[in-house]
Design a protein around this motif. Structure first.
Motif, PDB file in Angstrom:
ATOM      1  N   VAL A   1       0.848  -1.191   0.000  1.00  0.00           N
ATOM      2  CA  VAL A   1       0.000   0.000   0.000  1.00  0.00           C
ATOM      3  C   VAL A   1       0.886   1.245   0.000  1.00  0.00           C
ATOM      4  CG1 VAL A   1      -1.712   1.327   1.307  1.00  0.00           C
ATOM      5  CG2 VAL A   1      -1.952  -1.156   1.119  1.00  0.00           C
ATOM      6  N   ARG A   2       1.939   1.223   0.790  1.00  0.00           N
ATOM      7  CA  ARG A   2       2.872   2.356   0.852  1.00  0.00           C
ATOM      8  C   ARG A   2       3.509   2.607  -0.512  1.00  0.00           C
ATOM      9  NH1 ARG A   2       8.372   3.385   1.748  1.00  0.00           N
ATOM     10  NH2 ARG A   2       8.771   5.075   3.227  1.00  0.00           N
TER      11      ARG A   2
ATOM     12  N   ALA B   1      12.131  -7.930   0.791  1.00  0.00           N
ATOM     13  CA  ALA B   1      11.247  -7.470  -0.281  1.00  0.00           C
ATOM     14  C   ALA B   1      10.998  -5.968  -0.188  1.00  0.00           C
ATOM     15  CB  ALA B   1       9.921  -8.228  -0.236  1.00  0.00           C
ATOM     16  N   MET B   2      11.074  -5.420   1.021  1.00  0.00           N
ATOM     17  CA  MET B   2      10.816  -3.996   1.232  1.00  0.00           C
ATOM     18  C   MET B   2      12.100  -3.216   1.536  1.00  0.00           C
ATOM     19  SD  MET B   2       7.690  -3.614   0.687  1.00  0.00           S
ATOM     20  CE  MET B   2       6.634  -4.928   0.103  1.00  0.00           C
ATOM     21  N   LEU B   3      13.255  -3.829   1.379  1.00  0.00           N
ATOM     22  CA  LEU B   3      14.549  -3.223   1.703  1.00  0.00           C
ATOM     23  C   LEU B   3      14.745  -1.819   1.129  1.00  0.00           C
ATOM     24  CD1 LEU B   3      17.359  -3.685   3.050  1.00  0.00           C
ATOM     25  CD2 LEU B   3      18.100  -4.635   0.853  1.00  0.00           C
ATOM     26  N   PRO B   4      14.395  -1.551  -0.135  1.00  0.00           N
ATOM     27  CA  PRO B   4      14.623  -0.210  -0.681  1.00  0.00           C
ATOM     28  C   PRO B   4      13.810   0.898  -0.004  1.00  0.00           C
ATOM     29  CG  PRO B   4      14.334  -1.782  -2.448  1.00  0.00           C
ATOM     30  CD  PRO B   4      13.949  -2.476  -1.174  1.00  0.00           C
ATOM     31  N   SER B   5      12.894   0.538   0.905  1.00  0.00           N
ATOM     32  CA  SER B   5      12.125   1.544   1.637  1.00  0.00           C
ATOM     33  C   SER B   5      12.967   2.248   2.692  1.00  0.00           C
ATOM     34  CB  SER B   5      10.916   0.896   2.315  1.00  0.00           C
ATOM     35  OG  SER B   5      10.058   0.340   1.344  1.00  0.00           O
TER      36      SER B   5
ATOM     37  N   ALA C   1      28.745  -1.037  -1.332  1.00  0.00           N
ATOM     38  CA  ALA C   1      29.322  -0.781  -2.656  1.00  0.00           C
ATOM     39  C   ALA C   1      28.326  -0.063  -3.576  1.00  0.00           C
ATOM     40  CB  ALA C   1      29.776  -2.093  -3.292  1.00  0.00           C
ATOM     41  N   GLY C   2      27.107   0.200  -3.074  1.00  0.00           N
ATOM     42  CA  GLY C   2      26.141   0.965  -3.860  1.00  0.00           C
ATOM     43  C   GLY C   2      25.077   0.143  -4.562  1.00  0.00           C
ATOM     44  N   ALA C   3      25.003  -1.166  -4.265  1.00  0.00           N
ATOM     45  CA  ALA C   3      23.979  -1.993  -4.914  1.00  0.00           C
ATOM     46  C   ALA C   3      22.585  -1.545  -4.489  1.00  0.00           C
ATOM     47  CB  ALA C   3      24.180  -3.457  -4.552  1.00  0.00           C
ATOM     48  N   TYR C   4      21.664  -1.592  -5.408  1.00  0.00           N
ATOM     49  CA  TYR C   4      20.241  -1.330  -5.190  1.00  0.00           C
ATOM     50  C   TYR C   4      19.975   0.150  -4.911  1.00  0.00           C
ATOM     51  CZ  TYR C   4      21.035  -6.257  -4.285  1.00  0.00           C
ATOM     52  OH  TYR C   4      21.492  -7.538  -4.361  1.00  0.00           O
ATOM     53  N   ALA C   5      18.974   0.660  -5.555  1.00  0.00           N
ATOM     54  CA  ALA C   5      18.535   2.048  -5.317  1.00  0.00           C
ATOM     55  C   ALA C   5      17.702   2.064  -4.040  1.00  0.00           C
ATOM     56  CB  ALA C   5      17.727   2.556  -6.508  1.00  0.00           C
ATOM     57  N   MET C   6      18.195   2.757  -3.038  1.00  0.00           N
ATOM     58  CA  MET C   6      17.545   2.807  -1.735  1.00  0.00           C
ATOM     59  C   MET C   6      16.733   4.098  -1.604  1.00  0.00           C
ATOM     60  SD  MET C   6      18.554  -0.093  -0.523  1.00  0.00           S
ATOM     61  CE  MET C   6      18.229  -0.051   1.233  1.00  0.00           C
ATOM     62  N   ALA C   7      15.911   4.179  -0.550  1.00  0.00           N
ATOM     63  CA  ALA C   7      15.038   5.340  -0.335  1.00  0.00           C
ATOM     64  C   ALA C   7      15.833   6.635  -0.422  1.00  0.00           C
ATOM     65  CB  ALA C   7      14.348   5.242   1.016  1.00  0.00           C
ATOM     66  N   GLY C   8      15.278   7.587  -1.163  1.00  0.00           N
ATOM     67  CA  GLY C   8      15.917   8.875  -1.324  1.00  0.00           C
ATOM     68  C   GLY C   8      16.931   8.938  -2.445  1.00  0.00           C
ATOM     69  N   GLU C   9      17.222   7.810  -3.073  1.00  0.00           N
ATOM     70  CA  GLU C   9      18.188   7.772  -4.173  1.00  0.00           C
ATOM     71  C   GLU C   9      17.437   7.717  -5.504  1.00  0.00           C
ATOM     72  OE1 GLU C   9      21.483   5.241  -1.578  1.00  0.00           O
ATOM     73  OE2 GLU C   9      20.663   4.353  -3.406  1.00  0.00           O
ATOM     74  N   PRO C  10      18.047   8.212  -6.574  1.00  0.00           N
ATOM     75  CA  PRO C  10      17.380   8.170  -7.882  1.00  0.00           C
ATOM     76  C   PRO C  10      16.983   6.747  -8.276  1.00  0.00           C
ATOM     77  CG  PRO C  10      19.379   9.503  -7.981  1.00  0.00           C
ATOM     78  CD  PRO C  10      19.376   8.826  -6.633  1.00  0.00           C
ATOM     79  N   GLY C  11      15.767   6.605  -8.754  1.00  0.00           N
ATOM     80  CA  GLY C  11      15.274   5.316  -9.232  1.00  0.00           C
ATOM     81  C   GLY C  11      14.837   4.359  -8.143  1.00  0.00           C
ATOM     82  N   SER C  12      14.797   4.800  -6.902  1.00  0.00           N
ATOM     83  CA  SER C  12      14.421   3.910  -5.810  1.00  0.00           C
ATOM     84  C   SER C  12      12.928   3.598  -5.836  1.00  0.00           C
ATOM     85  CB  SER C  12      14.764   4.537  -4.458  1.00  0.00           C
ATOM     86  OG  SER C  12      14.227   3.740  -3.420  1.00  0.00           O
TER      87      SER C  12
ATOM     88  N   GLY D   1      11.591   2.656  -3.197  1.00  0.00           N
ATOM     89  CA  GLY D   1      11.319   2.687  -1.767  1.00  0.00           C
ATOM     90  C   GLY D   1      10.610   3.918  -1.263  1.00  0.00           C
ATOM     91  N   ASP D   2      10.385   4.898  -2.118  1.00  0.00           N
ATOM     92  CA  ASP D   2       9.705   6.105  -1.671  1.00  0.00           C
ATOM     93  C   ASP D   2       8.186   5.899  -1.738  1.00  0.00           C
ATOM     94  OD1 ASP D   2      12.147   7.447  -1.261  1.00  0.00           O
ATOM     95  OD2 ASP D   2      12.247   7.999  -3.381  1.00  0.00           O
ATOM     96  N   PRO D   3       7.440   6.401  -0.737  1.00  0.00           N
ATOM     97  CA  PRO D   3       5.982   6.214  -0.752  1.00  0.00           C
ATOM     98  C   PRO D   3       5.353   6.724  -2.053  1.00  0.00           C
ATOM     99  CG  PRO D   3       6.688   7.123   1.348  1.00  0.00           C
ATOM    100  CD  PRO D   3       7.895   7.134   0.435  1.00  0.00           C
ATOM    101  N   GLY D   4       4.452   5.899  -2.605  1.00  0.00           N
ATOM    102  CA  GLY D   4       3.748   6.274  -3.819  1.00  0.00           C
ATOM    103  C   GLY D   4       4.565   6.199  -5.095  1.00  0.00           C
TER     104      GLY D   4
END
Length: 193
Positions: free
Chosen positions: A12-13, A101-105, A169-180, A182-185
């Motif tokens: 939902v997030r 599954a929700m790590l990039p959040s 090392a920078g793997a995965y786009a995390m919250a607040g990073e371009p292409g993540s 993980g950001d709500p909506g």
């Protein structure tokens, strides 16, 4: 910890607003039935319970669909469940699977800090099992149980270190990073409407 609760809040997030069929279809397509023991009925039960708990708000969309949105309380619950899933090694793997599954959040630094907590807990478990095996006397075959615990903790240590290395090392786009994602909506609904 309910993996289904974490996953439903996360879905939902991610979408900002979502209905039960969308959530269920996505989770089933991810294979969550196997790795998190998610069932269609448990998804709808979680939606109703989370709404009663004030974590979600529901809105009927004509002709007969119910959409859900996260509340501020729901965001806090999501963050609590996600952080606990990553920091606490549990016997059942479904909590960690849901957390991954929700790590990039999470922001990268937060995820790294939580996984370092997990690593320390696993190293402690490994040492405790090693000590129990060395000190155990009778019946001798019970040492195999401690050996299993040591091996499991050692495997968890190796995997967690690998994930930490990849994140650092920078793997995965995390919250607040371009292409993540993980950001709500930030999720896009694809061909399900």
């Amino acid at each position: 910890m309910s993996a289904t609760r974490l996953l439903v809040l996360g879905m939902v997030r991610g979408y900002g607003r979502a209905h039960g069929y969308l959530i269920g279809n996505d989770l089933m397509s991810w294979g969550a039935g196997e790795w998190a023991n998610v069932k269609w009925g448990s998804i709808y039960h979680a939606l109703k319970q989370l709404t009663r708990d004030g974590c979600l708000v529901d809105e009927v969309v004509p002709p007969a669909r119910t959409d859900y949105a996260l509340t501020a309380k729901g965001e806090r619950e999501f963050q609590r469940l996600l952080r606990d899933a990553l920091r606490r090694p549990e016997t059942r793997p479904d909590a960690l699977a849901a957390g991954l599954a929700m790590l990039p959040s999470l922001a990268r630094a937060d995820a790294v800090a939580l996984l370092r907590e997990r690593l320390a807990a696993l190293e402690g478990r490994r040492e405790a099992a090693r000590k129990q095996a060395a000190e155990w006397d009778d019946p001798s075959h019970v040492r195999e149980l401690f050996g299993l615990w040591e091996h499991s903790a050692d495997s968890g240590v190796a995997w967690t270190r690998g994930l930490l290395d990849r994140l650092e090392a920078g793997a995965y786009a995390m919250a607040g990073e371009p292409g993540s994602p993980g950001d709500p909506g930030s999720w896009v609904i694809l061909k399900l409407e």
